[in-house]
Every structure is written in structure tokens, then in C-alpha cells.
Design a protein around this motif. Structure first.
Motif, PDB file in Angstrom:
ATOM      1  N   ALA A  73     130.166   6.357  29.249  1.00 14.02           N
ATOM      2  CA  ALA A  73     130.933   5.703  28.184  1.00 14.02           C
ATOM      3  C   ALA A  73     131.293   4.298  28.623  1.00 14.02           C
ATOM      4  O   ALA A  73     131.327   3.989  29.821  1.00 14.02           O
ATOM      5  CB  ALA A  73     132.206   6.493  27.866  1.00 14.02           C
ATOM      6  N   ALA A  86     137.358   3.266  27.860  1.00 13.53           N
ATOM      7  CA  ALA A  86     136.134   3.914  28.320  1.00 13.53           C
ATOM      8  C   ALA A  86     136.377   5.381  28.668  1.00 13.53           C
ATOM      9  O   ALA A  86     135.572   6.255  28.327  1.00 13.53           O
ATOM     10  CB  ALA A  86     135.569   3.165  29.527  1.00 13.53           C
ATOM     11  N   THR A 136     136.760   7.407  25.499  1.00 10.93           N
ATOM     12  CA  THR A 136     135.460   7.603  24.860  1.00 10.93           C
ATOM     13  C   THR A 136     134.653   8.671  25.582  1.00 10.93           C
ATOM     14  O   THR A 136     133.891   9.424  24.958  1.00 10.93           O
ATOM     15  CB  THR A 136     134.676   6.278  24.840  1.00 10.93           C
ATOM     16  OG1 THR A 136     135.444   5.288  24.152  1.00 10.93           O
ATOM     17  CG2 THR A 136     133.338   6.435  24.135  1.00 10.93           C
ATOM     18  N   ALA A 137     134.835   8.764  26.902  1.00 11.53           N
ATOM     19  CA  ALA A 137     134.151   9.791  27.692  1.00 11.53           C
ATOM     20  C   ALA A 137     134.807  11.157  27.560  1.00 11.53           C
ATOM     21  O   ALA A 137     134.314  12.141  28.125  1.00 11.53           O
ATOM     22  CB  ALA A 137     134.106   9.377  29.159  1.00 11.53           C
ATOM     23  N   SER A 166     129.757  -3.206  25.554  1.00 19.42           N
ATOM     24  CA  SER A 166     130.639  -2.314  24.815  1.00 19.42           C
ATOM     25  C   SER A 166     130.666  -2.665  23.329  1.00 19.42           C
ATOM     26  O   SER A 166     130.682  -1.779  22.466  1.00 19.42           O
ATOM     27  CB  SER A 166     132.050  -2.374  25.406  1.00 19.42           C
ATOM     28  OG  SER A 166     132.936  -1.523  24.699  1.00 19.42           O
ATOM     29  N   THR A 207     122.168   5.546  21.615  1.00 20.45           N
ATOM     30  CA  THR A 207     122.178   6.400  22.796  1.00 20.45           C
ATOM     31  C   THR A 207     120.768   6.579  23.356  1.00 20.45           C
ATOM     32  O   THR A 207     119.839   6.907  22.619  1.00 20.45           O
ATOM     33  CB  THR A 207     122.772   7.771  22.446  1.00 20.45           C
ATOM     34  OG1 THR A 207     124.098   7.606  21.944  1.00 20.45           O
ATOM     35  CG2 THR A 207     122.811   8.686  23.668  1.00 20.45           C
TER      36      THR A 207
END
Length: 317
Positions: A8, A63, A66-67, A284, A294
Motif C-alpha cells: 500500500a 499507507a 490502506t494496507a 500515491s 494493481t
């Protein structure tokens, strides 16, 4: 070990925006002069109460969220912060960010390779995972260039901005192809004086024409070698994120690399040169806007201070 991948990314910029018109009230410049030479229109500037570790902490928190990592279950073995604008020698930015986020007992190191800091730190994270020294690493690029800028020098004050970008790096799953390719890095020490932050108080200065010639003539071949190490041709890249130094460097460099099918990051237009933050910040934003997807292969290539460079192909999270 099986290599690593970026799980992420996240970014953060201060709220205050400084326009070219604002700068024209400070020094002898104009919007036309700035955009024609460097392509920058706006930049974000941190206040006196916004230190580097705060910028870094905001980007890292985004980050981590998001992970899917909550503060009470953050399992980070290593925190790396790429920065050249830390005021204090100790505690370092990595330790301060770990404290802000409540990360227990990580190895914490700063990496000072100026504008190429993030790609050096990302390679270090990948190496730590491959060696079995870490399974999850928080990699941050953060700089507060406004702290080291001479606001009376129109050749440099028009360039800089403040911000941070971050990536969560994890070990690849068994059987999964690595998501971070081999790094190609190096430097030209005899030209290290061309970009510098030195003196008391420390001030940013550069020899712009020397940097421009070096970047546009020497770096395309090096960037293509980074693609070769990842087993790709430039034509296969979905994205190119170069250090956001100057639009007049980014555009010809991307063209000479030969990434004809890639989205080229141009965040410098809105953010200025944020040094070590520029690559993760731009990456980002591309991810957030859905401009790269992805698994897409993206070339990250940092260059600048020390006339250091480092590049690798990563798979987009």
C-alpha cells in the motif's frame, strides 16, 4: 526469501498552497518565468509547527490504513525515513515516526540520499526482506524543503515544496513473483557539489544547467538498465515516476527512456520539488486516481543530491 512487494502507499501535503503569483510578491519573478523554465504552478508549504516527522507520520498512517493495519496491530520490523531536512541529529525521523504511530520496537533508520532517498530506502527495505531481517517495512520519503530555502533567491525558491509519501513493503507470498525489482544505483561524486544543502544555516543551492545536462544525457541509459534488471522493456511499463525536479527534465527524460505506453507522473506542476518525498507522493496520487492499476509495472527513478541515482521497477499495489 521470496522477495518483497509494495502492499500500500499513502501521501500527505500541508494545507497551505503557495502560487507563482504569491512568489512574484516576494522576489523578481512571474508565473510565466517559472512555468516556462520549470513547469511548476503551485507548491505546498508547511508551517513552523509542522516538522518533518509530522508530515511523514501522516503519510505513513494513510499507507498503513490502506494496507488494513490498525494502530493496535501494527507489526513493523523496520522503519526507514528518507529525508535530508531533519533538524536534529537524534532522535532520528524514523524513531520519531515510530513513536507517533505507536509502532513497538522496530529498527529505525534515516536515509539521506536527498532526492534519490526514497528509491534507496525502498531498495534497502527489499534487501532486508530478502535477507530475512524483516517481513514488513514502512518506507517513507519526507522533506520540508521550505526550511532550507533562501526565499530571496529566485532561482531556487520557486522550485521547492513540502510533503511526504509512504509505502508499506511486505514479504511476497510463497510462489508469488517479487513486486520490487532489482535496484540499479550509483553516483557521480565528483559532481556532488551540483546539488547541495549546506552552511549555517543550511541552505539549498544547485548548479541548474549542470544537473539538467547530466539528467537528460546520462540518465536515460541508466533507467533502461533498471528495466532490463526487472526483465522488462521500457515499452512494457505502465507508469514512470521520476524524481519531480523540473518538468523540463521529466518530459525529455521519460521520452528518451522509451516508455511510450506509460503514464508519466507530472506532480511537480502542483507540488514543486519535494526532494525525497517526490516519488512516493507522485506514485500515491497516480494510484489514488486510478491512473495505474494493481500489478502494473512502474519504473521509479530518483536522482539529484550527491548526483546520486537509484531506480527499480515495482508492481503497483
Amino acid at each position: 526469501m521470496n522477495g518483497s512487494r509494495i502492499a500500500a502507499v499513502g501521501h500527505y501535503q500541508p494545507a497551505r498552497i503557495l502560487t507563482n503569483e504569491d512568489l512574484a510578491a516576494l522576489v523578481d519573478t512571474s508565473d510565466e518565468w517559472i512555468t516556462s523554465r520549470v513547469g511548476i504552478r503551485t507548491r505546498h508549504i508547511a508551517g513552523p509547527d509542522e516538522p518533518v516527522d509530522e508530515l511523514a507520520g501522516h503519510a505513513a498512517a494513510k499507507a498503513l490504513a490502506t494496507a488494513g493495519l490498525a494502530p493496535d496491530d501494527i507489526d513493523i520490523d523496520l522503519v526507514l525515513v528518507a529525508t535530508s531536512t531533519a533538524v536534529d541529529r537524534s532522535p532520528n525521523m524514523a524513531a520519531r515516526v515510530a513513536h507517533r504511530l505507536g509502532i513497538p520496537s522496530p529498527a529505525a533508520m534515516d536515509v539521506n540520499v536527498v532526492c534519490a532517498g526514497f528509491t534507496h530506502a525502498l531498495a534497502t527495505a527489499d534487501h532486508a526482506v530478502r535477507a530475512g531481517a524483516a517481513t514488513r517495512v514502512l518506507v517513507i520519503g519526507a522533506d520540508k524543503m521550505s526550511d532550507v530555502t533562501d526565499w530571496t533567491d529566485r532561482t531556487t525558491c520557486v522550485l521547492v515544496g513540502d510533503g511526504a509519501g509512504a509505502a508499506v513493503v511486505e514479504a511476497a507470498a510463497p510462489g508469488e513473483a517479487p513486486g520490487i525489482g532489482p535496484v540499479l544505483w550509483g553516483s557521480v561524486p565528483e559532481m556532488g557539489h551540483a546539488v547541495r544543502i549546506e552552511g549555517t544555516p543550511a541552505r539549498f543551492a544547485q548548479e541548474g544547467q549542470s544537473v539538467y545536462r547530466w539528467a537528460t544525457t546520462r540518465l536515460p541509459a541508466i533507467a533502461r538498465q533498471a528495466c532490463e534488471r526487472a526483465g522488462l522493456t521500457p515499452e512494457e511499463l505502465a507508469g514512470v515516476v521520476l524524481h519531480q525536479a523540473n518538468l523540463r527534465i521529466i518530459e525529455p527524460l521519460a521520452q528518451k527512456i522509451g516508455a511510450v505506453n506509460a503514464v508519466v507522473a507530472r506532480d511537480v506542476v502542483d507540488s514543486g520539488n519535494t526532494s525525497a518525498a517526490s516519488i512516493p507522493l507522485a506514485l500515491s496520487k497516480l494510484v489514488e486516481r486510478g491512473e495505474i492499476g494493481t500489478g502494473d509495472p512502474v519504473l521509479l527513478f530518483g536522482f539529484g543530491g550527491n548526483l546520486s541515482y537509484a531506480g527499480q521497477v515495482v508492481r503497483c499495489p
